[in-house]
Design a protein around this motif. Structure first.
Motif, short mmCIF file in Angstrom:
data_model
loop_
_atom_site.label_atom_id
_atom_site.label_comp_id
_atom_site.label_asym_id
_atom_site.label_seq_id
_atom_site.Cartn_x
_atom_site.Cartn_y
_atom_site.Cartn_z
N THR A 1 0.84 -1.20 0.00
CA THR A 1 0.00 0.00 0.00
C THR A 1 0.87 1.25 0.00
N ARG A 2 1.86 1.29 0.90
CA ARG A 2 2.76 2.45 0.94
C ARG A 2 3.53 2.60 -0.37
N PHE A 3 4.05 1.48 -0.86
CA PHE A 3 4.80 1.51 -2.11
C PHE A 3 3.92 1.95 -3.27
N GLY A 4 2.73 1.38 -3.37
CA GLY A 4 1.83 1.70 -4.48
C GLY A 4 1.44 3.16 -4.50
N GLU A 5 1.15 3.73 -3.33
CA GLU A 5 0.76 5.13 -3.28
C GLU A 5 1.91 6.04 -3.70
N ARG A 6 3.12 5.72 -3.23
CA ARG A 6 4.27 6.55 -3.62
C ARG A 6 4.58 6.37 -5.10
N LEU A 7 4.51 5.14 -5.57
CA LEU A 7 4.74 4.87 -6.98
C LEU A 7 3.78 5.67 -7.86
N ALA A 8 2.50 5.62 -7.53
CA ALA A 8 1.50 6.31 -8.34
C ALA A 8 1.75 7.82 -8.35
N ALA B 1 -4.15 1.91 -12.24
CA ALA B 1 -5.21 1.46 -13.14
C ALA B 1 -6.22 2.56 -13.46
N GLY B 2 -6.46 2.78 -14.76
CA GLY B 2 -7.46 3.73 -15.19
C GLY B 2 -7.06 5.18 -15.07
N SER B 3 -5.88 5.45 -14.52
CA SER B 3 -5.47 6.83 -14.28
C SER B 3 -4.25 7.21 -15.12
N LEU B 4 -3.24 6.37 -15.13
CA LEU B 4 -2.01 6.68 -15.87
C LEU B 4 -2.28 6.74 -17.38
N ARG B 5 -2.98 5.76 -17.90
CA ARG B 5 -3.20 5.72 -19.35
C ARG B 5 -3.97 6.96 -19.83
N ARG B 6 -4.96 7.38 -19.05
CA ARG B 6 -5.71 8.57 -19.43
C ARG B 6 -4.80 9.79 -19.51
N ARG B 7 -3.88 9.90 -18.57
CA ARG B 7 -2.99 11.05 -18.54
C ARG B 7 -1.94 11.03 -19.64
N PHE B 8 -1.67 9.86 -20.18
CA PHE B 8 -0.77 9.79 -21.33
C PHE B 8 -1.35 10.56 -22.51
N PHE B 9 -2.66 10.45 -22.70
CA PHE B 9 -3.28 10.98 -23.90
C PHE B 9 -3.95 12.33 -23.71
N GLU C 1 -4.83 12.97 -3.92
CA GLU C 1 -4.46 11.99 -2.90
C GLU C 1 -5.57 10.95 -2.74
N ALA C 2 -6.81 11.41 -2.72
CA ALA C 2 -7.93 10.50 -2.52
C ALA C 2 -8.06 9.52 -3.69
N GLU C 3 -7.87 10.01 -4.91
CA GLU C 3 -7.95 9.15 -6.09
C GLU C 3 -6.86 8.08 -6.04
N ILE C 4 -5.66 8.49 -5.71
CA ILE C 4 -4.55 7.53 -5.65
C ILE C 4 -4.78 6.50 -4.55
N ARG C 5 -5.22 6.96 -3.38
CA ARG C 5 -5.46 6.01 -2.28
C ARG C 5 -6.51 4.98 -2.67
N ALA C 6 -7.57 5.43 -3.34
CA ALA C 6 -8.64 4.52 -3.72
C ALA C 6 -8.17 3.49 -4.74
N ILE C 7 -7.41 3.94 -5.73
CA ILE C 7 -6.91 3.02 -6.77
C ILE C 7 -5.97 2.00 -6.16
N VAL C 8 -5.05 2.46 -5.33
CA VAL C 8 -4.06 1.55 -4.74
C VAL C 8 -4.72 0.58 -3.77
N ALA C 9 -5.64 1.06 -2.95
CA ALA C 9 -6.33 0.18 -2.00
C ALA C 9 -7.05 -0.95 -2.73
#
Length: 219
Positions: free
Chosen positions: A101-108, A180-188, A197-205
């Motif tokens: 969880t900690r790693f995923g949030e920081r990674l995102a 998931a669903g967040s990085l790809r959208r931001r690519f384009f 922060e809330a979006e990242i926490r929800a995706i990672v959780a």
């Protein structure tokens, strides 16, 4: 007389040898970053970098031979900061849910920040004519990150807190889940606001729950 005490290594006036002044290098890199962000990598020239950094062209070329070399140095700085942060998070093999969880949030946060997104878009845009830049970006960035996470999963499996046959595949799956669903959208779409922060926490959780459901050790 050793090199460490030679006059050539320590000029009497205390100045750094040509190309070795960290403050001047920093000044050039900061100028290059501004030029690349404002104009785009392809459009920006070494002349633009000299104007942004406030150095002469001769000084610029003492430190960097091309804008490709400048760009690689900027990426390297960001990459070093990224790995120094995330490596320290992957140490507790006894509690993979909390650790991931900690790693995923920081990674995102790191991979989706505006600077990281700009670098990735730039590499993709020029990779067809500068394939080595693309290869180096992947090998020293994403591939290194996968190896780091795979090593952690190895430790967790040895500790009996995870049960995974293909740890390299599982590492790749987790990294995808964390954005998931967040990085790809931001690519384009570069007008999408920075992930909250809330979006990242929800995706990672959600990603951690799925990961643990599939790979958590069974009693």
């Amino acid at each position: 007389m050793s090199l460490a005490t030679s006059p050539a290594s320590h000029p009497a006036d205390g100045r750094c040898p040509a190309g070795e002044d960290p403050a001047k290098r920093r000044q050039i890199l900061d100028g290059a970053r501004r030029a690349f962000v404002r104009m785009g990598f392809d459009a920006a020239s070494m002349n633009d970098v000299t104007r942004e950094s406030g150095v002469s062209k001769s000084t610029l070329y003492v430190y960097f031979r091309s804008k490709e070399e400048l760009f690689a140095a900027l990426i390297g700085e960001e990459r070093d900061r990224y790995f120094s942060e995330v490596e320290a998070l992957l140490v507790d093999a006894e509690h993979p849910q909390e650790t991931l969880t900690r790693f995923g949030e920081r990674l995102a946060k790191l991979v989706m920040c505006p600077e990281a997104m700009h670098a990735k878009r730039t590499v993709i845009a020029v990779a067809s004519r500068m394939p080595q830049l693309g290869r180096d970006f992947y090998r020293h960035g994403p591939q290194r990150g996968l190896a780091l996470l795979t090593a952690y999963l190895d430790k967790a499996c040895e500790a009996g807190t995870l049960a995974i046959e293909d740890r390299a595949l599982a590492a790749a799956q987790f990294i995808e889940l964390a954005t998931a669903g967040s990085l790809r959208r931001r690519f384009f779409d570069d007008e999408v606001p920075e992930a909250s922060e809330a979006e990242i926490r929800a995706i990672v959780a959600s990603g951690v729950r799925l990961f643990m459901a599939g790979y958590g050790a069974r009693a």
